[in-house]
Design an enzyme around this catalytic site. Structure first.
Site, mmCIF file in Angstrom:
data_model
loop_
_atom_site.group_PDB
_atom_site.id
_atom_site.type_symbol
_atom_site.label_atom_id
_atom_site.label_comp_id
_atom_site.label_asym_id
_atom_site.label_seq_id
_atom_site.Cartn_x
_atom_site.Cartn_y
_atom_site.Cartn_z
ATOM 1 N N GLY A 132 -1.711 15.920 -5.529
ATOM 2 C CA GLY A 132 -1.856 14.583 -4.981
ATOM 3 C C GLY A 132 -3.289 14.117 -5.095
ATOM 4 O O GLY A 132 -4.175 14.876 -5.501
ATOM 5 N N GLU A 156 -26.698 12.082 -7.455
ATOM 6 C CA GLU A 156 -26.109 13.203 -8.179
ATOM 7 C C GLU A 156 -25.390 12.645 -9.407
ATOM 8 O O GLU A 156 -24.394 11.930 -9.294
ATOM 9 C CB GLU A 156 -25.122 13.962 -7.282
ATOM 10 N N CYS A 186 -22.522 21.375 -8.711
ATOM 11 C CA CYS A 186 -23.239 20.795 -7.569
ATOM 12 C C CYS A 186 -24.566 21.496 -7.327
ATOM 13 O O CYS A 186 -25.472 20.925 -6.713
ATOM 14 C CB CYS A 186 -22.366 20.850 -6.318
ATOM 15 N N LYS A 192 -4.400 21.575 -2.032
ATOM 16 C CA LYS A 192 -4.327 20.344 -2.814
ATOM 17 C C LYS A 192 -5.453 20.371 -3.828
ATOM 18 O O LYS A 192 -6.603 20.059 -3.507
ATOM 19 C CB LYS A 192 -4.446 19.090 -1.952
#
Length: 487
Positions: free
Chosen positions: A208, A385, A285, A177
């Protein structure tokens, strides 16, 4: 709607199929703010269909000899390299990576990881002796089963290939996904898998959102494992959702990396760190978003970082060149603007950039490369973040103070050290609480695992650790040595 690319179909059981019920969602080009494609969001019936296909395909795929699974992934690599241009174009349109960077880094990350896993897998021992002290004991590594893979939008193929490749090599079957914000690259990837000739049901893809297909996979009783990359908030939700079915859950989440720059650091350390922070428009990240600078070098570092920000060109993702592009969405743009304003309101000294669009830009989700000085570690911009091209610079006086500031965060993904003192580097590499530490601009070696600790999750992706992540270990006694490993 007729002018948009129709990408509504899902890839299930070796075929492109229509969704059970249409739930259209437009894919927005962040450079133009215009829709470029339409997908459909899956519902429970689509998820169930994909899981059933993966479950049915698992026994045969798990029993397929490793050499045959390896050959299938090698075919995938050949297709991937052949269609690298298509992949790069999809990434540029869906999440705004500039054209040259999209081809050289975003798309290339996928082939790099597939190649690395191929090399790692060649020498992988599925059955290993426990040790000389127990000659008839073995540790066996076996596939987990049906695996749900939920991937983010910021480095699409980096994350897809770090999950799909080892999962398939290990003998699992998968349902991917991808992010609904940036699904086009995963659709191209599914086309590649299809061309490579994997058996039906081994790889499936359903588009989705997190509340829909993401939650359905996380709670599904026939899904044995979830591998997720994304926000810490979503990772917590997935862990809770998966608890009732006691499935294996591995998470690669957010970060707030500290870059410790000592007065004896090389002359390019500050420039290198600022550029790294702004790269991919700050949407990584592991970006070094907190620059901790030893006091004697602080003023010079602030000036250098501000100049990097001012010299960083922002422009259309569809143009060639070394500029940075937009951030992925209006929602992200708004969040970044709010956090920049928060930094100003809380008293950080703005030395470059700021709120609003860059000069000469009137559309697109573009952010001004921004540098704050005199930041304290309790400020919002030092704790949250931001996921945009925003750098916070914090002074320190001693090594112990630098470690204390660096570790004073909920996150623990990557930290960075810049110093010519080798003994100091070695000390700091052990004291910094993170899954990775990179020093003096040297990248981690090929095959190193990517992953963190604390609220950054504890997944390990890449190399041997990344293969074993998608397996279960089994301890065996009474092994017949004469019968051999493959009896």
């Amino acid at each position: 709607m007729s002018d948009l690319a129709d990408k509504r179909k899902f890839y299930i059981d070796g075929a492109w199929v229509d969704p059970a019920a249409p739930q259209d969602l437009e894919v927005i080009d962040p450079t133009t703010e215009e829709p470029v494609a339409v997908i459909s969001l899956g519902d429970q019936a689509d998820t169930d269909r994909a899981v059933a296909a993966a479950k049915a395909a698992f026994p045969a795929w798990a029993d397929t000899p490793p050499a045959e699974r390896l050959a299938a992934v090698e075919r995938l690599l050949a297709v991937y390299k052949k269609r690298a241009g298509d992949m790069a174009a999809a990434i540029t349109h869906e999440m705004g990576a500039p054209a040259d960077m999209s081809l050289a880094d975003q798309a290339e990350a996928g082939s790099w990881h597939i190649e690395t896993f191929i090399e790692t897998f060649r020498d992988f021992e599925f059955v290993r002796p426990l040790g000389d002290h127990a000659p008839s004991s073995r540790i066996a590594w076996e596939p987990v089963g049906v695996v749900g893979l939920i991937t983010p939008w910021n480095w699409p193929m980096n994350q897809v290939t770090l999950k799909v490749t080892p999962a398939l090599l290990a003998g699992n079957t998968v349902i991917l996904k991808p992010s609904e914000i940036a699904p086009l690259s995963s659709i191209v990837f599914a086309e590649m898998v299809d061309e490579a000739g994997f058996p039906p049901g081994v790889f499936n893809m359903v588009n989705g959102d997190g509340q829909g297909v993401g939650t359905q996979l996380s709670t599904h009783p026939d899904v044995d494992m979830i591998s997720f990359t994304g926000s810490t908030r979503a990772g917590i939700a997935i862990t809770k959702a998966a608890a009732d079915t006691v499935k294996k859950v591995v998470l690669e989440l957010g970060g707030k990396g500290a870059n410790l720059i000592f007065a004896d650091a090389d002359e390019k350390a500050v420039i290198r760190g600022a550029r790294h922070c702004f790269y991919n428009s700050g949407q990584s990240c592991n970006a070094p978003t907190r620059m901790l600078v030893e006091r004697p070098a602080y003023d010079k570092a602030v000036a250098l970082a501000a100049k990097v920000a001012e010299d960083t060109r922002v422009g259309s993702a569809h143009d060639a060149g070394p500029h940075i592009g937009p951030v992925v969405s209006k929602q992200q743009w708004d969040k970044i603007q709010d956090l920049i304003q928060k930094g100003i309101d809380e008293g950080a000294r703005l030395v470059a950039g700021g709120t609003g669009l860059p000069e000469g830009v009137n559309r697109g989700y573009f952010v001004r490369p921004t540098v704050f000085a005199d930041v304290t570690n309790d400020m919002t911009i030092a704790r949250q973040e931001i996921f945009g091209p925003v750098l916070s610079i914090i002074p320190f006086d001693t090594e112990d103070e630098a470690v204390e500031i660096a570790n004073d965060t909920i996150y623990g993904l990557t930290n960075y050290v810049q110093t010519q003192d080798g003994a100091r580097r070695n000390r700091l590499a052990r004291k910094l609480r993170s899954g990775m530490v990179e020093m003096n601009g040297e990248s981690r070696g090929r095959g190193s695992a990517f992953g963190g600790v604390k609220a950054s999750g504890r997944a390990r992706e890449g190399g041997i650790a990344g293969l074993e992540e998608f397996m279960d270990s089994k301890a065996i006694s009474g092994w017949d040595i004469e019968a051999g490993e493959n009896a």
